[in-house]
Write a protein that holds these residues in place. Structure first.
Motif, PDB file in Angstrom:
ATOM      1  N   ALA A 545       0.838  -1.200   0.000  1.00  0.00           N
ATOM      2  CA  ALA A 545       0.000   0.000   0.000  1.00  0.00           C
ATOM      3  C   ALA A 545       0.870   1.246   0.000  1.00  0.00           C
ATOM      4  CB  ALA A 545      -0.932  -0.019   1.211  1.00  0.00           C
ATOM      5  N   LEU A 546       1.726   1.331  -1.024  1.00  0.00           N
ATOM      6  CA  LEU A 546       2.665   2.443  -1.169  1.00  0.00           C
ATOM      7  C   LEU A 546       2.730   2.824  -2.635  1.00  0.00           C
ATOM      8  CD1 LEU A 546       5.627   1.149   1.054  1.00  0.00           C
ATOM      9  CD2 LEU A 546       4.071   3.004   1.639  1.00  0.00           C
ATOM     10  N   PRO A 547       3.208   4.025  -2.946  1.00  0.00           N
ATOM     11  CA  PRO A 547       3.487   4.344  -4.355  1.00  0.00           C
ATOM     12  C   PRO A 547       4.459   3.326  -4.944  1.00  0.00           C
ATOM     13  CG  PRO A 547       3.563   6.322  -3.019  1.00  0.00           C
ATOM     14  CD  PRO A 547       3.418   5.185  -2.064  1.00  0.00           C
ATOM     15  N   LEU A 548       4.285   3.015  -6.219  1.00  0.00           N
ATOM     16  CA  LEU A 548       5.045   1.927  -6.839  1.00  0.00           C
ATOM     17  C   LEU A 548       6.548   2.178  -6.759  1.00  0.00           C
ATOM     18  CD1 LEU A 548       5.121  -0.696  -8.407  1.00  0.00           C
ATOM     19  CD2 LEU A 548       4.859   0.620 -10.522  1.00  0.00           C
ATOM     20  N   GLU A 549       6.969   3.388  -7.023  1.00  0.00           N
ATOM     21  CA  GLU A 549       8.404   3.679  -6.985  1.00  0.00           C
ATOM     22  C   GLU A 549       8.971   3.475  -5.578  1.00  0.00           C
ATOM     23  OE1 GLU A 549      11.425   7.442  -7.882  1.00  0.00           O
ATOM     24  OE2 GLU A 549       9.346   7.470  -8.597  1.00  0.00           O
ATOM     25  N   GLU A 550       8.265   3.971  -4.579  1.00  0.00           N
ATOM     26  CA  GLU A 550       8.710   3.795  -3.207  1.00  0.00           C
ATOM     27  C   GLU A 550       8.677   2.330  -2.808  1.00  0.00           C
ATOM     28  OE1 GLU A 550      10.080   4.747   0.598  1.00  0.00           O
ATOM     29  OE2 GLU A 550      10.040   5.910  -1.269  1.00  0.00           O
ATOM     30  N   ALA A 551       7.673   1.600  -3.251  1.00  0.00           N
ATOM     31  CA  ALA A 551       7.571   0.187  -2.906  1.00  0.00           C
ATOM     32  C   ALA A 551       8.710  -0.620  -3.522  1.00  0.00           C
ATOM     33  CB  ALA A 551       6.223  -0.363  -3.370  1.00  0.00           C
ATOM     34  N   GLU A 552       9.072  -0.339  -4.782  1.00  0.00           N
ATOM     35  CA  GLU A 552      10.179  -1.064  -5.403  1.00  0.00           C
ATOM     36  C   GLU A 552      11.509  -0.732  -4.727  1.00  0.00           C
ATOM     37  OE1 GLU A 552       9.926  -0.070  -9.518  1.00  0.00           O
ATOM     38  OE2 GLU A 552       8.742  -1.860  -9.979  1.00  0.00           O
ATOM     39  N   THR A 553      11.697   0.540  -4.396  1.00  0.00           N
ATOM     40  CA  THR A 553      12.938   0.908  -3.696  1.00  0.00           C
ATOM     41  C   THR A 553      13.006   0.242  -2.329  1.00  0.00           C
ATOM     42  OG1 THR A 553      12.838   3.046  -4.825  1.00  0.00           O
ATOM     43  CG2 THR A 553      14.355   2.848  -2.989  1.00  0.00           C
ATOM     44  N   LEU A 554      11.897   0.201  -1.627  1.00  0.00           N
ATOM     45  CA  LEU A 554      11.873  -0.431  -0.313  1.00  0.00           C
ATOM     46  C   LEU A 554      12.148  -1.927  -0.416  1.00  0.00           C
ATOM     47  CD1 LEU A 554      11.316  -0.101   2.728  1.00  0.00           C
ATOM     48  CD2 LEU A 554       8.899  -0.479   2.236  1.00  0.00           C
ATOM     49  N   SER A 555      11.561  -2.589  -1.399  1.00  0.00           N
ATOM     50  CA  SER A 555      11.821  -4.011  -1.594  1.00  0.00           C
ATOM     51  C   SER A 555      13.273  -4.262  -1.965  1.00  0.00           C
ATOM     52  CB  SER A 555      10.898  -4.548  -2.682  1.00  0.00           C
ATOM     53  OG  SER A 555      11.137  -5.910  -2.919  1.00  0.00           O
ATOM     54  N   THR A 556      13.845  -3.391  -2.803  1.00  0.00           N
ATOM     55  CA  THR A 556      15.262  -3.529  -3.169  1.00  0.00           C
ATOM     56  C   THR A 556      16.164  -3.397  -1.955  1.00  0.00           C
ATOM     57  OG1 THR A 556      14.793  -2.632  -5.368  1.00  0.00           O
ATOM     58  CG2 THR A 556      17.080  -2.600  -4.626  1.00  0.00           C
ATOM     59  N   GLU A 557      15.898  -2.406  -1.104  1.00  0.00           N
ATOM     60  CA  GLU A 557      16.721  -2.228   0.091  1.00  0.00           C
ATOM     61  C   GLU A 557      16.549  -3.393   1.065  1.00  0.00           C
ATOM     62  OE1 GLU A 557      19.066  -0.247   0.699  1.00  0.00           O
ATOM     63  OE2 GLU A 557      18.836   0.951  -1.114  1.00  0.00           O
ATOM     64  N   ALA A 558      15.368  -3.975   1.114  1.00  0.00           N
ATOM     65  CA  ALA A 558      15.180  -5.149   1.973  1.00  0.00           C
ATOM     66  C   ALA A 558      16.029  -6.315   1.483  1.00  0.00           C
ATOM     67  CB  ALA A 558      13.702  -5.529   2.002  1.00  0.00           C
ATOM     68  N   PHE A 559      16.080  -6.542   0.162  1.00  0.00           N
ATOM     69  CA  PHE A 559      16.942  -7.584  -0.390  1.00  0.00           C
ATOM     70  C   PHE A 559      18.410  -7.297  -0.063  1.00  0.00           C
ATOM     71  CE2 PHE A 559      13.535  -8.610  -3.682  1.00  0.00           C
ATOM     72  CZ  PHE A 559      13.228  -9.842  -3.108  1.00  0.00           C
ATOM     73  N   ARG A 560      18.811  -6.046  -0.181  1.00  0.00           N
ATOM     74  CA  ARG A 560      20.209  -5.712   0.068  1.00  0.00           C
ATOM     75  C   ARG A 560      20.574  -5.870   1.539  1.00  0.00           C
ATOM     76  NH1 ARG A 560      20.323  -0.230  -3.742  1.00  0.00           N
ATOM     77  NH2 ARG A 560      20.535  -1.319  -5.742  1.00  0.00           N
ATOM     78  N   LEU A 561      19.671  -5.487   2.421  1.00  0.00           N
ATOM     79  CA  LEU A 561      19.940  -5.681   3.840  1.00  0.00           C
ATOM     80  C   LEU A 561      20.092  -7.154   4.168  1.00  0.00           C
ATOM     81  CD1 LEU A 561      20.172  -4.800   6.771  1.00  0.00           C
ATOM     82  CD2 LEU A 561      17.672  -4.668   6.880  1.00  0.00           C
ATOM     83  N   TRP A 562      19.237  -7.974   3.622  1.00  0.00           N
ATOM     84  CA  TRP A 562      19.360  -9.415   3.840  1.00  0.00           C
ATOM     85  C   TRP A 562      20.656  -9.945   3.233  1.00  0.00           C
ATOM     86  CZ3 TRP A 562      15.180 -13.495   2.033  1.00  0.00           C
ATOM     87  CH2 TRP A 562      15.452 -14.739   2.652  1.00  0.00           C
ATOM     88  N   ALA A 563      21.034  -9.436   2.053  1.00  0.00           N
ATOM     89  CA  ALA A 563      22.281  -9.888   1.427  1.00  0.00           C
ATOM     90  C   ALA A 563      23.490  -9.515   2.279  1.00  0.00           C
ATOM     91  CB  ALA A 563      22.414  -9.279   0.031  1.00  0.00           C
ATOM     92  N   VAL A 564      23.474  -8.319   2.878  1.00  0.00           N
ATOM     93  CA  VAL A 564      24.583  -7.921   3.756  1.00  0.00           C
ATOM     94  C   VAL A 564      24.648  -8.843   4.968  1.00  0.00           C
ATOM     95  CG1 VAL A 564      25.401  -6.101   5.290  1.00  0.00           C
ATOM     96  CG2 VAL A 564      24.647  -5.531   2.983  1.00  0.00           C
ATOM     97  N   ALA A 565      23.498  -9.130   5.567  1.00  0.00           N
ATOM     98  CA  ALA A 565      23.493 -10.057   6.700  1.00  0.00           C
ATOM     99  C   ALA A 565      23.974 -11.431   6.279  1.00  0.00           C
ATOM    100  CB  ALA A 565      22.086 -10.130   7.290  1.00  0.00           C
ATOM    101  N   ALA A 566      23.569 -11.893   5.092  1.00  0.00           N
ATOM    102  CA  ALA A 566      24.028 -13.199   4.610  1.00  0.00           C
ATOM    103  C   ALA A 566      25.515 -13.207   4.311  1.00  0.00           C
ATOM    104  CB  ALA A 566      23.238 -13.588   3.364  1.00  0.00           C
TER     105      ALA A 566
END
Length: 1279
Positions: A545-566
């Protein structure tokens, strides 16, 4: 009831009077009436009786143009209108107040009529006399009051008259009105003004009722005048820079209208814009809007300065000027303001100062590159200089003061060296937390604060730890800006970001986690990040429930945060829960890649997903390897993991089709560039997949070998032959920061105390950081080829054909060419690190292919060896593993020395025979020495691995990163690179360490295995001098000579060893070659030495003590004594160490350079010439003891005594005659004959010079002249 229109009057409201003044009027008929109503009624009644006409001025206030203290002239009297032409319709001053209401107006009118009658009966002269008498009797203050009251009434009535006649056009006043003094005792202003001085016009006329306007101060009203004309700049003088409200630099001659709000009343009021000084002044204003405006303009100025918009139009740096003026602490004070607008402006200015535009975009775009998540700390490199200054302190004081010094230093001093350290010392973090948590600012302020926190976290591990440990800061960010539930947002702008997911908040956590394993573990365990990662990854961006651009950026940063932890082996337990989500996301990748217009945000999200899967695959593959280790550290780190190989083995069939689909766009450059890092991420996943697959102990090797063959034949080999790939290799040189140093040029507003990548202006497409850069894809491709070649030896020859690409060969040739060492800046270090990755992977593949028989066609192994040598001296901190692997494999590999088998030693001997002055007098040619060095190459490698050892902790951390041992990775934030890992003269490093250890040993005993270490180092230096001279181009000839001299200073026996003698003689012969000798400059500063004369003095002392006439030692003593070098070296020998002359018995035939290098040009130092003569006369310098210097001394003394230069001073002429007289009287006939009959040097003769059979006529005439003058005695034979 009839409605009456209001009666127009000259004032907007009735005159103000105190309520104690009782109004006289008729009593109200209908109850009590208000004072305002009574006044309006009185106005209406008065307006009905007296029509509004313009009244003339009273006698006490006549027109100023007609009022003077002298009588009017005849002309002036004729120009005045007759007094009876004025009509006096009513009283002007007397109003009847204080009388009864029915009598007031009648009495006032009666008095008025009497006054008018008297005035009409008087002549004008009598009126003036009566006026002067009244002015003399009345109080001056009363006169001033009456005059001001008269003007007020006149203006009010004139205004009423104009309002009653709207059809009449208003006339513009063009004249200047002069303000008269309010007191008669004060001289009039117009009398004091010069005729050419323009009169000052007031925009309004002061009224009697205005408070404190009874006295007009002209000097305070100059700001009401029109602006002076703009001063045109006629010369090249510097002018103060002025900026618009948008931060634009205004030209000095730009004339702007005043309605833009850029003109003010400070200095240079005619020029539009605000200077920095004026903006600073406004930031301290009591008006909050002015403070906010000033901070906003300063933020705009900083942003434009960092973007390079000002260019060379400004003298100096804007940021330097602002920081020196205390702008940093001005911002900090503004953050403590109570007005939200000022706080918002201060936060925006702080962001503009700290965060360089473009830096974060560059780092985000490179996240999916080969080790793209790693980066250097963005802190000033000058910290190293401070540490050096601290190291100069005594150890005891340093131990006492080092720890508290950082905390006791004031923030201003910290900020001079490091802006961020200075800010953190001002309790910035608690204030930012308060703003986020308590004041609840708007979205722009929240985003600015999160961006500032990201920049602080990138500064260093210490700064990231302080951000994490600031009370309630991270809790507030997670709670307010990463909620798991929120109200749906519309497409338009939002009024608040609180309780709404925000991508910069997720990025802040990712940057914090990159700073260290401990921080990442604390974030995962203490802030419930697992639930938030699941929340933002489980749903597609379209479903959030966010603007598409903000939602894609947020999903990308979530993947990157998980990748850093991994990357640390953490967070893998989420894989089982989110496995269906990841599979669904992977299955949707081909559809996104087939889109005709790729969306950059969607491609970044895909690349981040593939990077996450790469790290999870490495985590699954390294468990078995770590568990099999027997060390205590491995058993401690090998904790149970919830992810296994079987859970990631099914990812390969989904990723490989994505790679194939993306490679179809390779022939279309515009579409290929639009894909971004997706092909790179696919290749890196396959690399990690095969690496982890091959490490599984319970699987059949045949399975992965067959799959590698399938991938190679079906995808990689056709790719290597594709013409489009060749164009990528060709573009390496254009995009290389090493070959194009200007691409790493420092930004115009770079300051040493605030590090940044300097990406404000962006990067051209053909650059390492550009959109068309080939480095990310080719580096990932070489990494995959290396992994396949390492696992499947049979594929190595086919895959190594990529090394024969002409573009790669040309790129290597440019990289090994002599060039200046790149200047290390934050951006150049970042870019060079990625470039060195490609070079290292290409060299590793070449090293694997070098052992193949037959060798790979088209591969130049000598070029690869030169590239390996160059790369070894350029690698930066963080690449310790790469340097170690180069020393182990490429640098000392026999296959990389093709000269060994192609006649290289024989060619070296033949070259030495052709050259003059070779060092073959010791009986062993250079060819035999080179052959022996090739045979001893394993021992040479062991020597350099020992003496070029890197810090163990750094080496282990680097090995964990590059080998994929995730559980041993300490951090993804690398230390600031101050210099390369190894010095430029690293081939001489064992010799230097031997010299230092011998100097530090109190007993003087040589270190163990001194001969072996010196022998291996000299062998390797000889190999480089003979076959890889470009590897030593950065080491000057003087530095190489100094390193050879260190061999003789280690101890008293090392230089006597025959192998050492042969190697040093061969290296000395290389230094004395005609093409090298002119480059020998002993006056330049040498690394590691205070000065060459100091080293030479120490060398002379050692020669006197232990040489025993060694010829090689003597050759090194004589080499710096050439005429073109400093006279200090010759004075040191003949003045302080004259006893060493007896041991310098090197024959003239073994002199490595020509004798003319010592005799020409003639010596001009009189002190040295006297030392020469004294050594000759006293017998300290004899031809059988020191033939070389004897010939040199004779040549220079002969030239001096027969010098007849008319430009010589009287002192020099006297010294010449004195020395000639002493020579004439010498009893040693042989020395006398040598000094008088010397002709020219000739090293082939035993004496080293030729003699005249008889004195030349010129010398005879000179001697005859001296004999006549009495300088020389008579009767002595000249033959």
């Amino acid at each position: 009831m009839p409605v009456n229109l209001p009666v127009s009057s000259g004032v907007a409201f009735p005159p103000v009077f105190h309520r104690s003044q009782r109004r006289q009027g008729k009593p109200a008929t209908a109850g009590k009436r208000s004072i305002f109503a009574q006044e309006i009624a009185a106005r209406r009644a008065y307006g009905a009786k007296v029509s509004p006409v313009r009244e003339v001025a009273s006698i006490l206030d006549p027109p100023e143009s007609a009022m003077t203290c002298e009588a009017l002239t005849t002309r002036e009297q004729g120009s005045q209108p007759p007094w009876n032409s004025y009509s006096f319709q009513g009283p002007h001053l007397v109003t009847g107040k204080g009388l009864k209401s029915q009598e007031a107006e009648q009495e006032a009118q009666t008095i008025h009529e009497e006054n008018v009658a008297r005035l009409q009966a008087l002549a004008p002269e009598e009126i003036l006399q009566e006026q002067q008498r009244l002015l003399a009797q009345l109080d001056p203050s009363l006169v001033a009051f009456l005059k001001s009251h008269s003007r007020t009434c006149e203006q009010a009535e004139e205004k009423a008259t104009r309002e009653q006649r709207p059809g009449r056009p208003s006339a513009e006043v063009t004249g200047k009105e002069v303000i008269a003094p309010t007191s008669a005792s004060v001289p009039r202003q117009e009398d004091e003004l010069e005729p050419e001085t323009p009169a000052l016009a007031l925009p309004v006329t002061p009224q009697k009722e205005w408070l404190h306007m009874d006295t007009v101060e002209l000097e305070k009203l100059h700001w009401t005048q029109d602006l002076p004309p703009l001063r045109r700049q006629q010369t090249q003088e510097r002018m103060q820079a002025r900026f618009s409200l948008q931060g634009e630099l205004l030209a000095p001659d730009m004339d702007l209208p005043t309605h833009l709000g850029l003109h003010h009343h400070g200095e240079e009021a005619e020029r539009a814009g605000y200077s920095l000084q004026e903006l600073f002044h406004l930031t301290r204003s009591q008006v909050s809007q002015q403070r906010a405006l000033a901070l906003h303009v300063l933020a705009q100025v900083i942003g434009r300065a960092q973007a390079g918009e000002f260019g060379d139009r400004l003298v100096g740096s804007v940021l330097h000027l602002l920081l020196d003026a205390g702008f940093l602490f001005l911002l900090r004070f503004s953050l403590d303001d109570r007005v939200d607008g000022v706080i918002a402006a201060a936060v925006r200015a702080l962001r503009a100062l700290l965060v360089a535009p473009g830096d974060e975009e560059l780092l985000d775009s490179a996240f999916s590159w080969y080790h793209g998540a790693l980066m250097f700390a963005l802190m000033p490199s000058q910290e190293g200089k401070e540490d050096e200054d601290e190291d100069e302190e005594p150890p005891a004081e340093k131990a006492k003061t080092k720890n508290p010094e950082e905390g006791n230093r004031p923030p201003s001093e910290l900020a001079r060296h490091d802006v961020i350290k200075g800010l953190l010392a001002t309790n910035l973090l608690p204030r930012l937390r308060y703003i986020l948590e308590v004041t609840c600012p708007g979205p722009s302020v929240v985003l600015d604060i999160l961006t500032v926190l990201i920049r602080l976290a990138r500064h260093s591990l210490e700064s990231a730890t302080r951000v994490l440990e600031c009370p309630r800061l991270v809790e507030t960010v997670v709670r307010e800006f990463l909620p798991t539930s929120w109200s749906p947002m519309g497409s338009g702008p939002t009024s608040s970001l609180h309780r709404v997911p925000c991508a910069p908040a997720m990025k802040l956590l990712r940057v914090l986690a990159s700073a260290g394993r401990n921080i990442a573990a604390r974030l995962l365990s203490g802030f419930d990040l697992r639930s938030r990662l699941s929340r933002f990854i489980a749903e597609d961006p379209q479903d959030l429930a966010l603007p598409l651009e903000e939602a894609e950026t947020l999903s990308t940063e979530a993947f990157r945060l998980w990748a850093v932890a991994a990357s640390y082996g953490l967070g893998s337990d989420l894989y089982r829960e989110l496995y269906p989500v990841l599979m669904r996301a992977l299955q949707a990748v081909p559809k996104e890649l087939s889109s005709p217009v790729p969306r950059p945000l969607a491609l970044q999200r895909i690349a981040s997903l593939l990077t996450l899967l790469t790290q999870l695959t490495l985590a699954a593959g390294c468990i078995a390897h770590e568990a099999s280790s027997d060390s205590a550290e491995a058993s401690l780190l090998a904790t149970p993991c919830s992810i296994t190989w079987t859970q990631v083995s099914g990812l390969h069939p989904l990723v490989e089709p994505c790679l194939r689909q993306s490679l179809k766009l390779l022939p279309r450059p515009e579409m290929w560039s639009a894909l971004g890092p997706v092909p790179t991420a696919c290749l890196l996943f396959l690399d990690a997949y095969y690496q982890a697959w091959s490490q599984q102990p319970g699987l059949c090797p045949e399975d992965w070998l067959q799959d590698m063959e399938r991938l190679s034949e079906g995808l990689l080999l056709p790719l290597l032959e594709h013409p489009s790939l060749g164009s990528l290799w060709e573009s390496l040189g254009c995009c290389s920061p090493l070959c194009n140093p200007q691409s790493c040029a420092v930004a115009p507003e770079t300051i040493s105390s605030l590090a940044s990548l300097g990406c404000a202006g962006g990067h051209p497409p053909l650059s390492l950081a550009g959109s068309a850069s080939p480095f990310p894809f080719l580096t990932a491709l070489l990494s995959l080829l290396n992994t396949l070649g390492q696992i499947h030896k049979g594929l190595c020859g086919q895959l190594a054909t990529v090394l024969a690409a002409p573009g790669l060969q040309n790129y290597f040739l440019r990289c090994v060419a002599p060039m200046a060492a790149p200047h290390l800046t934050p951006f150049s270090a970042w870019a060079l690190r990625h470039e060195y990755h490609l070079q290292y992977l290409a060299l590793t593949l070449a090293q694997r292919a070098a052992t193949l028989q037959p060798p790979v066609a088209g591969t130049d192994v000598a070029l690869c060896h030169s590239m390996a040598l160059a790369l070894l001296g350029r690698l930066l901190p963080g690449s310790e593993h790469l340097a170690h692997e180069l020393l182990l494999s490429c640098v000392f590999r026999l296959e990389f020395l093709p000269e060994r088998a192609s006649g290289g030693p024989e060619a070296a001997d033949f070259s030495d025979r052709l050259s003059l002055g070779s060092g073959g007098y010791l009986g062993c040619g250079r060819g035999a020495l080179l052959a022996q060095a090739c045979h001893d190459l394993p021992s040479i490698r062991s020597c350099y691995l020992t003496h070029c050892s890197l810090a163990r902790a750094s080496l282990l951390a680097s090995q964990a990163l590059y080998r994929g041992e995730l559980r041993r990775v300490p951090a993804l934030l690398l230390a600031v690179p101050k210099e390369p890992l190894l010095p430029t003269d690293w081939p001489f490093l064992p010799l230097i360490q031997l010299y230092h250890r011998a100097s530090d040993t109190p007993s003087g005993l040589p270190p163990a295995d001194t001969v072996g270490t010196a022998l291996r180092a000299l062998q390797w230096v000889l190999v480089l001098e003979s076959w890889r001279p470009q590897a030593l181009w950065a080491v000057s000839a003087a530095a190489r000579l100094a390193r050879l001299m260190c061999v003789f200073l280690v101890d008293s026996e090392l230089f006597r060893e025959t192998p050492i003698q042969r190697l040093v003689a061969a290296l000395l012969a290389r230094l004395c070659q005609p093409e090298v000798l002119p480059n020998l400059n002993l006056d330049c500063p040498l690394p590691g030495l205070t000065s060459f004369p100091d080293l030479y003095a120490n060398f002379l002392e050692h020669f006197e003590a232990v040489s025993f006439g060694d010829h090689l030692f003597g050759a090194l003593i004589l080499l710096p004594l050439q005429r073109r070098f400093s006279v200090t070296l010759r004075l040191a020998l003949f003045g302080e160490h004259v006893g060493a002359l007896r041991a310098l018995g090197l024959p003239l035939t073994q002199l490595p350079v020509s004798l003319e290098c010592y005799t020409a040009p003639p010596e001009d130092n009189v002190a040295l010439l006297q030392l020469y003569f004294r050594a000759l006369v006293t017998g300290a310098l004899r031809p059988r003891w020191c033939p070389v210097l004897y010939a040199v001394a004779v040549a220079h003394v002969n030239s001096f005594i027969f010098s007849q230069d008319p430009n010589n001073s009287d002192e020099i002429k006297a010294a010449c005659r004195s020395m000639l007289q002493k020579t004439w009287l010498l009893t040693d006939e042989g020395l006398r004959q040598h000094l008088l009959y010397y002709k020219l040097p000739n090293s082939a003769l035993p004496a080293g010079f030729e003699l005249y059979p008889q004195l030349p006529p010129v010398r005879q005439q000179y001697l005859q002249k001296l004999r006549i003058s009495g300088v020389l005695p008579h009767g002595v034979s000249e033959t």
